[in-house]
Design an enzyme around this catalytic site. Structure first.
Site, PDB file in Angstrom:
ATOM      1  N   GLY A 128      79.809  10.033 117.287  1.00  0.00           N
ATOM      2  CA  GLY A 128      79.049   8.815 117.560  1.00  0.00           C
ATOM      3  C   GLY A 128      77.960   8.654 116.514  1.00  0.00           C
ATOM      4  O   GLY A 128      77.713   7.575 115.994  1.00  0.00           O
ATOM      5  N   ALA A 129      77.297   9.798 116.202  1.00  0.00           N
ATOM      6  CA  ALA A 129      76.206   9.781 115.215  1.00  0.00           C
ATOM      7  C   ALA A 129      75.904  11.213 114.818  1.00  0.00           C
ATOM      8  O   ALA A 129      76.350  12.148 115.477  1.00  0.00           O
ATOM      9  CB  ALA A 129      74.960   9.126 115.829  1.00  0.00           C
ATOM     10  N   MET A 130      75.149  11.379 113.733  1.00  0.00           N
ATOM     11  CA  MET A 130      74.810  12.723 113.259  1.00  0.00           C
ATOM     12  C   MET A 130      73.365  12.739 112.785  1.00  0.00           C
ATOM     13  O   MET A 130      72.946  11.901 111.992  1.00  0.00           O
ATOM     14  CB  MET A 130      75.763  13.114 112.116  1.00  0.00           C
ATOM     15  CG  MET A 130      75.402  14.421 111.425  1.00  0.00           C
ATOM     16  SD  MET A 130      75.407  15.811 112.582  1.00  0.00           S
ATOM     17  CE  MET A 130      74.241  16.903 111.782  1.00  0.00           C
ATOM     18  N   GLU A 131      72.612  13.762 113.251  1.00  0.00           N
ATOM     19  CA  GLU A 131      71.153  13.781 113.100  1.00  0.00           C
ATOM     20  C   GLU A 131      70.627  14.310 111.777  1.00  0.00           C
ATOM     21  O   GLU A 131      69.523  14.856 111.726  1.00  0.00           O
ATOM     22  CB  GLU A 131      70.556  14.618 114.236  1.00  0.00           C
ATOM     23  CG  GLU A 131      70.849  16.123 114.179  1.00  0.00           C
ATOM     24  CD  GLU A 131      72.081  16.587 114.930  1.00  0.00           C
ATOM     25  OE1 GLU A 131      72.195  17.791 115.202  1.00  0.00           O
ATOM     26  OE2 GLU A 131      72.947  15.749 115.247  1.00  0.00           O
ATOM     27  N   ASN A 132      71.373  14.173 110.667  1.00  0.00           N
ATOM     28  CA  ASN A 132      70.871  14.664 109.370  1.00  0.00           C
ATOM     29  C   ASN A 132      69.388  14.334 109.237  1.00  0.00           C
ATOM     30  O   ASN A 132      68.984  13.199 109.485  1.00  0.00           O
ATOM     31  CB  ASN A 132      71.617  13.999 108.215  1.00  0.00           C
ATOM     32  CG  ASN A 132      73.106  13.954 108.445  1.00  0.00           C
ATOM     33  OD1 ASN A 132      73.740  14.975 108.618  1.00  0.00           O
ATOM     34  ND2 ASN A 132      73.662  12.742 108.478  1.00  0.00           N
ATOM     35  N   HIS A 178      68.561   9.861 121.021  1.00  0.00           N
ATOM     36  CA  HIS A 178      69.151  11.208 120.967  1.00  0.00           C
ATOM     37  C   HIS A 178      69.009  11.796 119.557  1.00  0.00           C
ATOM     38  O   HIS A 178      68.525  12.908 119.365  1.00  0.00           O
ATOM     39  CB  HIS A 178      70.627  11.112 121.365  1.00  0.00           C
ATOM     40  CG  HIS A 178      71.371  12.413 121.329  1.00  0.00           C
ATOM     41  ND1 HIS A 178      71.602  13.162 122.460  1.00  0.00           N
ATOM     42  CD2 HIS A 178      71.952  13.096 120.302  1.00  0.00           C
ATOM     43  CE1 HIS A 178      72.292  14.246 122.134  1.00  0.00           C
ATOM     44  NE2 HIS A 178      72.523  14.229 120.816  1.00  0.00           N
ATOM     45  N   GLU A 179      69.428  11.015 118.555  1.00  0.00           N
ATOM     46  CA  GLU A 179      69.430  11.544 117.176  1.00  0.00           C
ATOM     47  C   GLU A 179      68.007  11.776 116.667  1.00  0.00           C
ATOM     48  O   GLU A 179      67.745  12.713 115.929  1.00  0.00           O
ATOM     49  CB  GLU A 179      70.174  10.592 116.225  1.00  0.00           C
ATOM     50  CG  GLU A 179      71.629  10.312 116.609  1.00  0.00           C
ATOM     51  CD  GLU A 179      72.465  11.551 116.886  1.00  0.00           C
ATOM     52  OE1 GLU A 179      72.223  12.599 116.251  1.00  0.00           O
ATOM     53  OE2 GLU A 179      73.365  11.477 117.739  1.00  0.00           O
ATOM     54  N   HIS A 221      66.538  14.977 117.889  1.00  0.00           N
ATOM     55  CA  HIS A 221      67.005  16.124 117.096  1.00  0.00           C
ATOM     56  C   HIS A 221      66.113  16.408 115.887  1.00  0.00           C
ATOM     57  O   HIS A 221      66.142  17.509 115.352  1.00  0.00           O
ATOM     58  CB  HIS A 221      68.416  15.849 116.558  1.00  0.00           C
ATOM     59  CG  HIS A 221      69.512  16.196 117.503  1.00  0.00           C
ATOM     60  ND1 HIS A 221      69.611  17.416 118.143  1.00  0.00           N
ATOM     61  CD2 HIS A 221      70.619  15.490 117.890  1.00  0.00           C
ATOM     62  CE1 HIS A 221      70.713  17.441 118.882  1.00  0.00           C
ATOM     63  NE2 HIS A 221      71.336  16.288 118.747  1.00  0.00           N
ATOM     64  N   GLU A 225      71.895  20.201 121.697  1.00  0.00           N
ATOM     65  CA  GLU A 225      72.564  19.039 122.290  1.00  0.00           C
ATOM     66  C   GLU A 225      72.112  18.747 123.720  1.00  0.00           C
ATOM     67  O   GLU A 225      71.898  17.604 124.089  1.00  0.00           O
ATOM     68  CB  GLU A 225      74.084  19.206 122.221  1.00  0.00           C
ATOM     69  CG  GLU A 225      74.622  19.259 120.799  1.00  0.00           C
ATOM     70  CD  GLU A 225      74.208  18.060 119.932  1.00  0.00           C
ATOM     71  OE1 GLU A 225      73.729  17.044 120.471  1.00  0.00           O
ATOM     72  OE2 GLU A 225      74.346  18.164 118.704  1.00  0.00           O
TER      73      GLU A 225
END
Length: 862
Positions: A269-273, A305-306, A309, A328
Site C-alpha cells: 500500500g505504501a512504504m515508509e522510506n 501510518h507511514e 514510522h 507495524e
C-alpha cells in the site's frame, strides 16, 4: 509445512559506518550502473568481508586502508544466502577502511529492489520511472551492503539522471551539476544514521504540491503530471500529522523535509522510506469527483501510518525481523490516534474494531497462526509475517495496553523509548521497560503473555444473583477455531465489566491472572445485564450463558448498549458458531435484535459475519433462501437512507449507504438491482454522474446478469479513465459476472498488459469470491502457477492470491487436493498461508456438516 532454511546472519567482524552511493539509471534500456564506497570498521583481523548482494554484477572491488590499497583475490556469490564474499590478497588489520565497489544491475519489473514503474504522459506516451522498494531485504538488489536492520549507517546519495526528470531521495538536494549528453548530477544531503531498507530514490516525471507544517517542515506530495490537485488532501493530512506526532511523542521529526509520492507500479500500500514515502496511487491521490469516502478515509489512515514510522521504525528500528511487529503493530495503532485527532467525525476507533481487531482474531484462532514475535531465519520468511498478526494483532494488544496504563503514562513511556534508543535498534523488551518505567505497572509480565504465545483466550462467564449482589465466575481457556479446548496456555487478561446501571462506564476492572476468579458486583438487580469487555478493548472472546445473553437483547434493541458492545456481542457469538459452540440459527436470531441498528460499524461487523455464511451456503441449495433473508434484513435501512446523500449527512451514514446497497446487490434484491442499473445507464450516457460511493454497487448490479455486451461496455469504461482508483473499482466489479465463459475472459484480461501486476491479483480474487468462478480460478492457478511465481517471486501478493483462491472451499476432498498440490509444488514465502487455507477449508466443511439442517429450518421459517 513451513520449511525453515539454514541461514546465517552476516558476520559482525566488519561493520559499515557510511556509504557514498552513486546510481545512474537508464530508463530506456532498463539497466543501472552504480558505484559505492563504504567506510568500514574492521573489528578483527580478516582476509574476507561478507556482505549482501543479489541480482547485481560487481565488476570491481578494492579496499583502501590508511596507507595502502589491497587488491581483491576473488568474489564469491551465494544465491542461497544472498551474499557476496570478497577475499583479499592479504589480511586486513583491525582499524578503519574504505571498501569500493563498481557494479551494475537490471531495473526489474518485480516491484522490488531498484525497479521500473510504467506510466503514461498526459499525451498517452508510455514511459518508465526508476523506483526503489527495499523493505524487507531488497536493498541488496540495488547495491552491495550490510542489508540487516541493525547495520545502520549514514548515506551520501548521488543520482545521475536526465535533465528533464525529477530526482528524489531521502534528503533534500545539496547541489546539482549539468553534465554532457543531457544528463545532470544530483547530490543529496547526508542522511541520519539509518537502516538500508529505508534508503530510497525515485527518478521520473512528476508534479507536486507543497506546504509547511506548523513546526516548519517542508512537505511535498508528488503526483503524476497534470494531477497535482489530487495531492491536496494528502498534503493537508501530512502537514497536520507531523506536528501532532511531534507533540504526542514529544520528539521532533528529525529530517528537514517530508516527501510523499504516488508510484504507478507498487506492490504494497505504501512504504515508509525516511523522508521519501512511496505510495500506490490509490493510497495517496484524491480526485474530488471520483474518490469514495471510504477510500479517502483509508488514505488518511495510510498517511498517518507511514508518518508514524518516521519515529517508530526509522528513528528507532527493530534489531531483527523477529521484532517486525514493533514497527507495524505500533504504527497501525498510532494511525488511528492521529486520524481520530484530525477527523473526529470518522468515529475511527469504532471502525478499528472491525478493520483491525476482529480480523486479527479470525486469523489468530487457527492452529496455523503464529505468535506476534516470530523467529525469522531466511529472507523468504520475512514476507509472510507482514500479515494480520504483526499489524492487526500487534495494534490490538497495544490498544489494550494503552487502555490498561492510560494515555498520559503511555505518552510518557513512548517518549522514554524514543529518546533512549534514537538512531539505534531495539527489541520488544525495550518498549515494555519504557512503558513500565512510565506507568509503574507490570507491563512486561502482562504483555509477554500476549506477544510470546500464539492465539488468545475465551473468557467464559457464569452469573448467580445473591440478594442485591451478582456473583460472577470468570474462567479462561484458549479459543480455537475448531472448538477444541486447550488449557496449556495462560494469559494475564485485563478485564473490565460494565452493567445496565451505567452502560459504557466501567463498573469494575482487574487482571484475570489465574485460570478462574470469582468477582462480586454490588447493588445490582437480577434483571440487570452485565457486559464483559466494554468497548471491545481486551483481545479475547467472551462466552456468556444463554440467560446472560437474553438479558442483553433488550439493550441491543433499544441501543442502550454502546455501539462497540453491540458489535462485540454479535462478533463473539459468530465466532462461537464457527467453533461449533453455538448454532448458526442462534446467531441469526440474535441479529434479529439489530433491525433498528443505525451504526455503520455495527452493520460492518454483521456484514462480515454474514459474508462468511453467504460463502458457506453458496455450496448448498439455500442460496435463494439466504438472499431473501438478507434482503429482509438490509432493506429497511436502505429505505431509511435512500439513494441520495442528504445535506450535511454524517461521514458514517455515507459509508453505511454504500455498504447496505452493496449487500442488497449481492443478495440480488430486485428493486435495488433495478434502480442500480438505471443509475448506471444514466452514468454511462453522461446524464447524471454516479457518486463515487455508489459506483461499486451499481457496477456489480449491472454486471451480475450481464452478457458479452455488458462486459465490453465495462471495459470501455475502464479504458476511458486514467484514475487508478476507478480502474481498480471497475476491474474488481468484473468478478461479479455470473456467466462462466465471460469470467474466463475476465481472468485473461487480469493477466493482460492492461492491468498492472499489483492489481491482477485482486481481479482474479474477485472472480474466485464468486461461487460461479471458484473452481475455474483454482484450475487457472494450477495451470499458470509458473507464470504467477515468475511474476511475483514469492512475496505477499502471491500469498494473498493463494489464500483467497483456496480458503472458500468447503469439503475434505478439496482440502486434500489443495494439500497435495502444494506438497508437490513449492511456492516460497507462502507455506503458512497454505496451511491456514487448508485448515479453513476443513473448518468450513465441519461447519456445514454440523449446522446445515438447523440453518435450513431457520431460513425456511423466515
Amino acid at each position: 509445512m513451513s520449511k525453515t532454511k539454514e541461514f546465517k546472519r552476516l558476520p559482525k567482524n566488519v561493520l559499515p559506518k557510511h556509504y557514498n552511493l552513486e546510481l545512474t539509471p537508464d530508463l530506456e534500456a532498463f539497466k543501472f550502473k552504480g558505484r559505492t564506497s563504504i567506510s568500514i570498521d574492521i573489528l578483527e583481523r580478516t582476509n574476507q568481508i561478507t556482505l549482501n548482494a543479489l541480482d547485481i554484477e560487481i565488476s570491481k572491488a578494492t579496499i583502501a586502508l590508511s596507507d595502502l590499497i589491497v587488491e581483491t583475490k576473488n568474489i564469491e556469490f551465494s544465491t542461497e544466502n544472498e551474499t557476496a564474499t570478497v577475499t583479499f590478497e592479504k589480511e586486513l588489520p583491525v582499524g578503519k577502511g574504505e571498501l569500493n565497489f563498481v557494479f551494475n544491475g537490471e531495473l526489474n519489473d518485480k516491484m522490488k529492489g531498484f525497479y521500473r514503474s510504467k506510466y503514461f504522459t498526459p499525451s498517452g506516451e508510455e514511459r518508465y520511472a526508476g523506483v526503489t522498494q527495499f523493505e524487507a531485504t531488497d536493498a541488496r538488489r540495488c547495491f552491495p551492503c550490510w542489508d540487516e536492520p541493525a547495520c545502520k549507517a549514514t548515506f551520501d546519495i548521488t543520482l545521475v539522471v536526465s535533465q528533464d526528470r525529477v530526482a528524489l531521495s531521502n534528503m533534500p538536494v545539496k547541489k546539482e551539476e549539468a553534465l554532457e549528453n543531457g544528463l545532470r548530477k544530483v547530490e543529496f544531503d547526508r542522511t541520519p544514521i539509518m537502516s538500508t531498507y529505508l534508503v530510497a530514490v525515485v527518478v521520473g516525471e512528476y508534479d507536486f504540491v507543497e506546504g509547511k507544517s506548523s513546526d516548519g517542515i517542508l512537505v511535498r506530495v508528488f503526483t503524476p503530471v497534470g494531477k497535482k490537485e489530487q495531492g491536496l488532501f494528502a498534503l493537508e493530512v501530512a502537514t497536520k500529522v507531523l506536528p501532532y506526532y511531534k507533540d504526542y511523542f514529544n520528539v521532533a521529526y528529525p529530517l528537514p523535509k517530508m516527501d510523499l509520492i504516488a508510484i504507478a507500479d507498487f506492490s504494497a500500500g505504501a512504504m515508509e522510506n525516511w523522508g521519501l514515502v512511496t505510495y500506490r496511487e490509490t493510497y495517496l491521490l484524491v480526485d474530488s469527483a471520483n474518490t469514495s469516502s471510504i477510500r479517502k478515509q483509508s488514505i488518511a489512515l495510510t498517511v498517518g501510518h507511514e508518518i508514524a514510522h518516521q519515529w517508530f521504525g526509522n528513528l528507532v528500528t527493530m534489531e531483527w525481523w523477529t521484532h517486525l511487529w514493533l514497527n507495524e503493530g505500533y504504527a497501525s495503532f498510532v494511525e488511528f490516534l492521529c486520524v481520530n485527532h484530525l477527523f473526529p467525525e470518522y468515529d475511527i476507533w469504532t471502525q478499528f474494531v472491525t478493520d483491525m481487531y476482529t480480523r486479527a482474531l479470525e486469523s489468530d484462532c487457527l492452529k496455523n497462526s503464529h505468535p506476534i514475535e516470530v523467529p525469522v531465519n531466511h529472507p523468504s520468511e520475512v514476507d509472510e509475517i507482514f500479515d494480520e498478526i504483526s499489524y492487526n494483532k500487534g495494534a490490538s494488544v497495544i490498544r489494550m495496553l494503552h487502555h490498561y496504563i492510560g494515555d498520559e503514562d503511555f505518552r510518557k513511556g513512548m517518549n522514554i523509548y524514543l529518546t533512549r534508543h534514537q538512531y539505534q535498534n531495539t527489541c520488544t523488551e525495550d518498549l515494555w521497560n519504557a512503558l513500565q518505567e512510565a506507568s509503574s505497572k507490570p507491563v512486561a509480565a502482562v504483555m509477554s503473555t500476549w506477544v510470546k504465545q500464539m492465539g488468545f483466550p475465551v473468557v467464559s462467564v457464569k452469573s448467580e444473583q445473591k440478594g442485591n449482589q451478582r456473583v460472577l465466575t470468570l474462567s479462561q481457556s484458549k479459543f480455537m477455531a475448531d472448538g477444541s479446548k486447550s488449557t496449556d496456555e495462560f494469559w494475564m487478561i485485563p478485564i473490565a465489566i460494565s452493567t445496565a446501571k451505567a452502560p459504557g462506564e466501567i463498573a469494575k476492572n482487574f487482571i484475570l491472572d489465574e485460570r478462574s476468579k470469582i468477582i462480586t458486583l454490588d447493588d445490582i438487580s437480577e434483571n440487570d445485564w452485565i457486559k464483559i469487555n466494554p468497548g471491545t478493548v481486551g483481545y479475547f472472546r467472551t462466552s456468556y450463558t444463554s440467560e446472560m445473553l437474553l438479558q442483553l437483547i433488550p439493550a441491543v434493541k433499544s441501543m442502550q448498549l454502546p455501539a462497540l458492545d453491540r458489535l462485540g456481542l454479535i462478533d463473539d457469538l459468530f465466532a462461537m458458531v464457527q467453533a461449533g459452540q453455538a448454532k448458526t440459527a442462534d446467531a441469526l436470531k440474535l441479529i434479529d435484535a439489530y433491525r433498528n441498528e443505525t451504526n455503520y460499524t455495527v452493520w460492518s461487523s454483521i456484514t462480515n459475519s454474514l459474508c462468511k455464511l453467504q460463502v458457506l451456503l453458496s455450496h448448498t441449495d439455500l442460496v435463494e433462501n439466504f438472499n431473501r433473508y438478507g434482503v429482509n434484513l438490509y432493506k429497511p435501512i436502505a429505505d431509511r437512507l435512500g439513494w441520495d446523500a442528504k445535506e450535511n449527512e454524517s461521514h458514517l451514514d455515507t459509508l453505511l449507504r454504500s455498504l447496505v446497497i452493496n449487500r442488497l446487490v449481492s443478495f440480488r434484491c430486485p428493486k435495488i438491482c433495478e434502480e442500480a442499473k438505471r443509475r448506471f445507464k444514466e452514468h454511462v450516457e453522461n446524464v447524471k454522474v454516479l457518486p463515487a460511493d455508489l459506483r461499486s454497487a451499481c457496477y456489480k448490479a449491472n454486471l451480475q446478469d450481464g452478457d458479452e455486451k455488458t462486459y465490453e461496455e465495462m471495459l470501455k469504461l475502464y479504458r476511458s479513465t486514467d484514475l487508478h482508483e476507478e480502474k481498480d473499482r471497475i476491474s474488481r466489479a468484473l468478478g461479479s459476472i455470473r456467466n462462466i465463459e465471460i469470467l474466463k475472459k475476465v481472468i485473461d484480461f487480469a493477466m493482460s498488459d492492461e492491468v498492472r501486476a499489483q492489481d491482477s491479483v485482486f481481479v482474479i480474487v474477485a472472480v474466485a469470491m464468486n461461487a460461479k468462478g471458484r473452481d475455474m480460478t483454482w484450475e487457472f492457478f494450477k495451470q499458470n502457477s509458473e507464470k504467477l511465481l515468475q511474476q511475483y517471486q514469492g512475496g505477499f501478493l502471491l500469498a494473498r492470491l493463494i489464500k483467497y483462491l483456496t480458503e472458500n472451499f468447503a469439503s475434505e476432498e478439496r482440502a486434500l487436493e489443495v494439500e497435495e498440490y502444494f506438497k508437490t509444488n513449492e511456492f516460497p514465502s507462502t507455506e503458512r498461508t497454505v496451511s491456514q487455507s487448508i485448515e479453513t477449508i476443513r473448518l468450513n466443511a465441519a461447519w456445514l456438516n454440523r449446522d446445515l439442517d438447523s440453518t435450513k429450518e431457520y431460513l425456511l421459517q423466515q
